[in-house]
Write an enzyme that holds these catalytic residues in place. Structure first.
Site, PDB file in Angstrom:
ATOM      1  N   HIS A  14     -16.023  -2.248  23.244  1.00 32.27           N
ATOM      2  CA  HIS A  14     -17.546  -2.483  23.115  1.00 32.27           C
ATOM      3  C   HIS A  14     -18.191  -2.597  24.264  1.00 32.27           C
ATOM      4  CE1 HIS A  14     -17.966  -7.416  24.333  1.00 32.27           C
ATOM      5  NE2 HIS A  14     -18.279  -7.041  25.392  1.00 32.27           N
ATOM      6  N   HIS A  16     -21.969  -1.501  27.117  1.00 35.49           N
ATOM      7  CA  HIS A  16     -23.211  -2.777  27.324  1.00 35.49           C
ATOM      8  C   HIS A  16     -23.690  -0.795  27.431  1.00 35.49           C
ATOM      9  CE1 HIS A  16     -22.422  -7.052  26.859  1.00 35.49           C
ATOM     10  NE2 HIS A  16     -21.408  -6.486  27.375  1.00 35.49           N
ATOM     11  N   ASN A  42     -26.302  -7.901  23.940  1.00 35.74           N
ATOM     12  CA  ASN A  42     -27.389  -8.663  24.815  1.00 35.74           C
ATOM     13  C   ASN A  42     -28.557  -8.257  25.619  1.00 35.74           C
ATOM     14  OD1 ASN A  42     -25.489  -7.302  26.220  1.00 35.74           O
ATOM     15  ND2 ASN A  42     -24.966  -9.106  27.671  1.00 35.74           N
ATOM     16  N   LYS A 102     -22.513 -10.270  16.752  1.00 34.84           N
ATOM     17  CA  LYS A 102     -20.962 -10.499  18.021  1.00 34.84           C
ATOM     18  C   LYS A 102     -21.414 -11.858  18.173  1.00 34.84           C
ATOM     19  CE  LYS A 102     -19.542 -10.620  21.786  1.00 34.84           C
ATOM     20  NZ  LYS A 102     -19.381  -9.695  23.482  1.00 34.84           N
ATOM     21  N   HIS A 139     -17.140 -13.777  22.017  1.00 35.83           N
ATOM     22  CA  HIS A 139     -16.470 -14.094  23.035  1.00 35.83           C
ATOM     23  C   HIS A 139     -16.043 -15.235  23.021  1.00 35.83           C
ATOM     24  CE1 HIS A 139     -18.281 -12.982  27.532  1.00 35.83           C
ATOM     25  NE2 HIS A 139     -17.818 -14.825  28.025  1.00 35.83           N
ATOM     26  N   HIS A 177     -12.466  -8.393  24.933  1.00 43.71           N
ATOM     27  CA  HIS A 177     -11.727  -8.593  26.581  1.00 43.71           C
ATOM     28  C   HIS A 177     -11.684 -10.169  26.710  1.00 43.71           C
ATOM     29  CE1 HIS A 177     -15.704 -11.154  26.540  1.00 43.71           C
ATOM     30  NE2 HIS A 177     -16.401 -10.129  26.444  1.00 43.71           N
ATOM     31  N   LEU A 222     -17.066 -10.786  33.525  1.00 44.26           N
ATOM     32  CA  LEU A 222     -16.901 -12.558  32.601  1.00 44.26           C
ATOM     33  C   LEU A 222     -16.360 -11.766  31.088  1.00 44.26           C
ATOM     34  CD1 LEU A 222     -19.406 -14.260  33.126  1.00 44.26           C
ATOM     35  CD2 LEU A 222     -17.942 -15.167  33.970  1.00 44.26           C
ATOM     36  N   ASP A 250     -15.665  -2.582  28.037  1.00 48.28           N
ATOM     37  CA  ASP A 250     -17.147  -3.860  28.419  1.00 48.28           C
ATOM     38  C   ASP A 250     -17.897  -3.459  29.369  1.00 48.28           C
ATOM     39  OD1 ASP A 250     -18.124  -6.510  28.110  1.00 48.28           O
ATOM     40  OD2 ASP A 250     -16.954  -7.295  29.161  1.00 48.28           O
ATOM     41  N   ALA A 266     -22.643 -10.601  36.639  1.00 44.09           N
ATOM     42  CA  ALA A 266     -21.552 -11.037  35.911  1.00 44.09           C
ATOM     43  C   ALA A 266     -21.698  -9.647  35.196  1.00 44.09           C
ATOM     44  CB  ALA A 266     -21.095 -11.175  34.981  1.00 44.09           C
TER      45      ALA A 266
END
Ligand code: DOR
Ligand code: ZN
Length: 349
Positions: A14, A16, A42, A102, A139, A177, A222, A250, A266
């Site tokens: 996971h 980003h 995202n 996702k 999520h 997460h 988050l 994450d 976040a």
């Protein structure tokens, strides 16, 4: 005496990595430590169709190649919306372009506005995922102003996840997460089709880190960190060796100005220290022998992918290892996660 541990090369389930200047600045840290990473979709606009995922993947690969890590393998995901096209998802999965989808409840987190409000609207998509055996990454927080932010994961289990698992018993689901004892218990007692990622930071911090002695935006992410008993439950799950729990950093970079703001973003950027922090936590729990399962085995097995062939060695030094506390990008600086204890483990040179 130097202590060392050699692991099968880890994966991050996971992550980003953003795009553009930030992607260029941060990807080297991932590519150095991880063979593969599940890339979160995202962006603005989100990665909704496999064609978008394909060009995003090409951008990531070209940065990886430019920094001398051409073997880094980004595993792409699609962002589900209420108008996602099952046929496009099928093509992307069967064509080997995408690995997972996702689910962001609309409004739950960064760039989730285009996410799903009414989960029944995506049932046709979920049927397709189930038929394909393609993982749904969730999520897991409700978006309901009546629900306290510290309860949003537990309430999501009650209101959504239990029903989802019943309705789609063969759908592989990763509860992303997880941050609560309820999350751990749900996953531990669910079928083999349900697993969870756990982040390094949720193994380290509880909500006091964010709120005691001043408001500390660099510990805001988050789902938010919960009270200490939940952190302890997460550590127990991670070090248990259970195949249901695996690493998803994450790692979610935001520039310092956007974190240190009246309405701070976040996300915690942890990749540069992730393996050091994990070795520290697993060693403290007397479970260094389970670190490889958590970082390098359980996730791949759940996703039905081959285990990595290469290895990586972590060494423990007698004195604290200094990591840079920030990464510069042309968009601004990004703070690296500070676990608030000294780190001794680092990658062998
Ligand atoms: O803290 C977070 N940051 N949680 C998320 O779910 C999204 C992420 C981000 O993209 O910044
Ligand atoms: Zn995330």
């Amino acid at each position: 005496m130097t202590k060392r541990i050699t692991l099968r090369r880890p994966d991050d389930w996971h992550l980003h990595v953003r795009d553009g200047a930030v992607l260029e600045a941060i990807l080297p840290f991932t590519a150095q430590n991880f063979e593969r990473a599940i890339i979160m979709p995202n962006l603005t606009p989100p990665i909704v169709r496999h064609q978008d995922a394909s060009s995003y993947k090409a951008r990531i690969k070209s940065v990886a190649t430019a920094v001398g890590q051409p073997n880094f393998d980004p595993l792409m995901t699609l962002y589900l919306t209420e108008t996602s096209d099952p046929q496009n998802i099928r093509e992307g999965f069967e064509g080997g372009i995408i690995t997972a989808a996702k689910l962001y409840p609309a409004g739950a987190t960064t760039n989730s506005d285009a996410g799903v409000q009414d989960i029944e609207k995506i049932y046709p998509v979920l049927e397709t995922l189930q038929e394909l055996g393609m993982p749904l990454l969730v999520h897991g927080e409700v978006v309901d102003s009546a629900i306290d932010i510290f309860d949003r994961e537990a309430v999501f289990i009650e209101r959504t996840l239990i029903k989802l698992v019943e309705r789609f018993p063969d759908l592989p689901i990763v509860f992303e997460h997880i941050t609560s004892a309820e999350g751990v218990d749900f996953v531990a007692s669910a079928s083999k089709k349900v697993a969870a990622t756990i982040t390094p930071h949720h193994l380290v911090i509880n909500r006091n880190a964010m709120l005691v002695g001043g408001m500390r935006p660099h510990y805001y992410c988050l789902p938010v960190a919960k009270r200490e008993s939940h952190r302890a439950a997460l550590v127990n799950a991670a070090v248990s060796g259970s195949p249901k729990f695996f690493l998803g950093t994450d790692s979610a970079p935001h520039t310092i100005d956007t974190k240190e703001s009246a309405c701070g973003c976040a996300g915690i950027f942890n990749v540069p220290v992730a393996l050091s922090v994990l070795a520290h936590i697993f060693e403290a729990a007397g479970a260094l022998d389970k670190l490889e399962a958590f970082c390098s085995v359980n996730g791949a097995v759940f996703y039905g992918l081959k285990l990595n062939k290469g290895s990586l060695t972590l060494v423990k030094s007698d004195t604290p290892v200094r990591f840079n506390d920030r990464v510069r990008t042309t968009n601004g600086e990004i703070r690296v996660f500070d676990p608030m204890f000294d780190l001794y483990w680092s990658l062998e040179e």
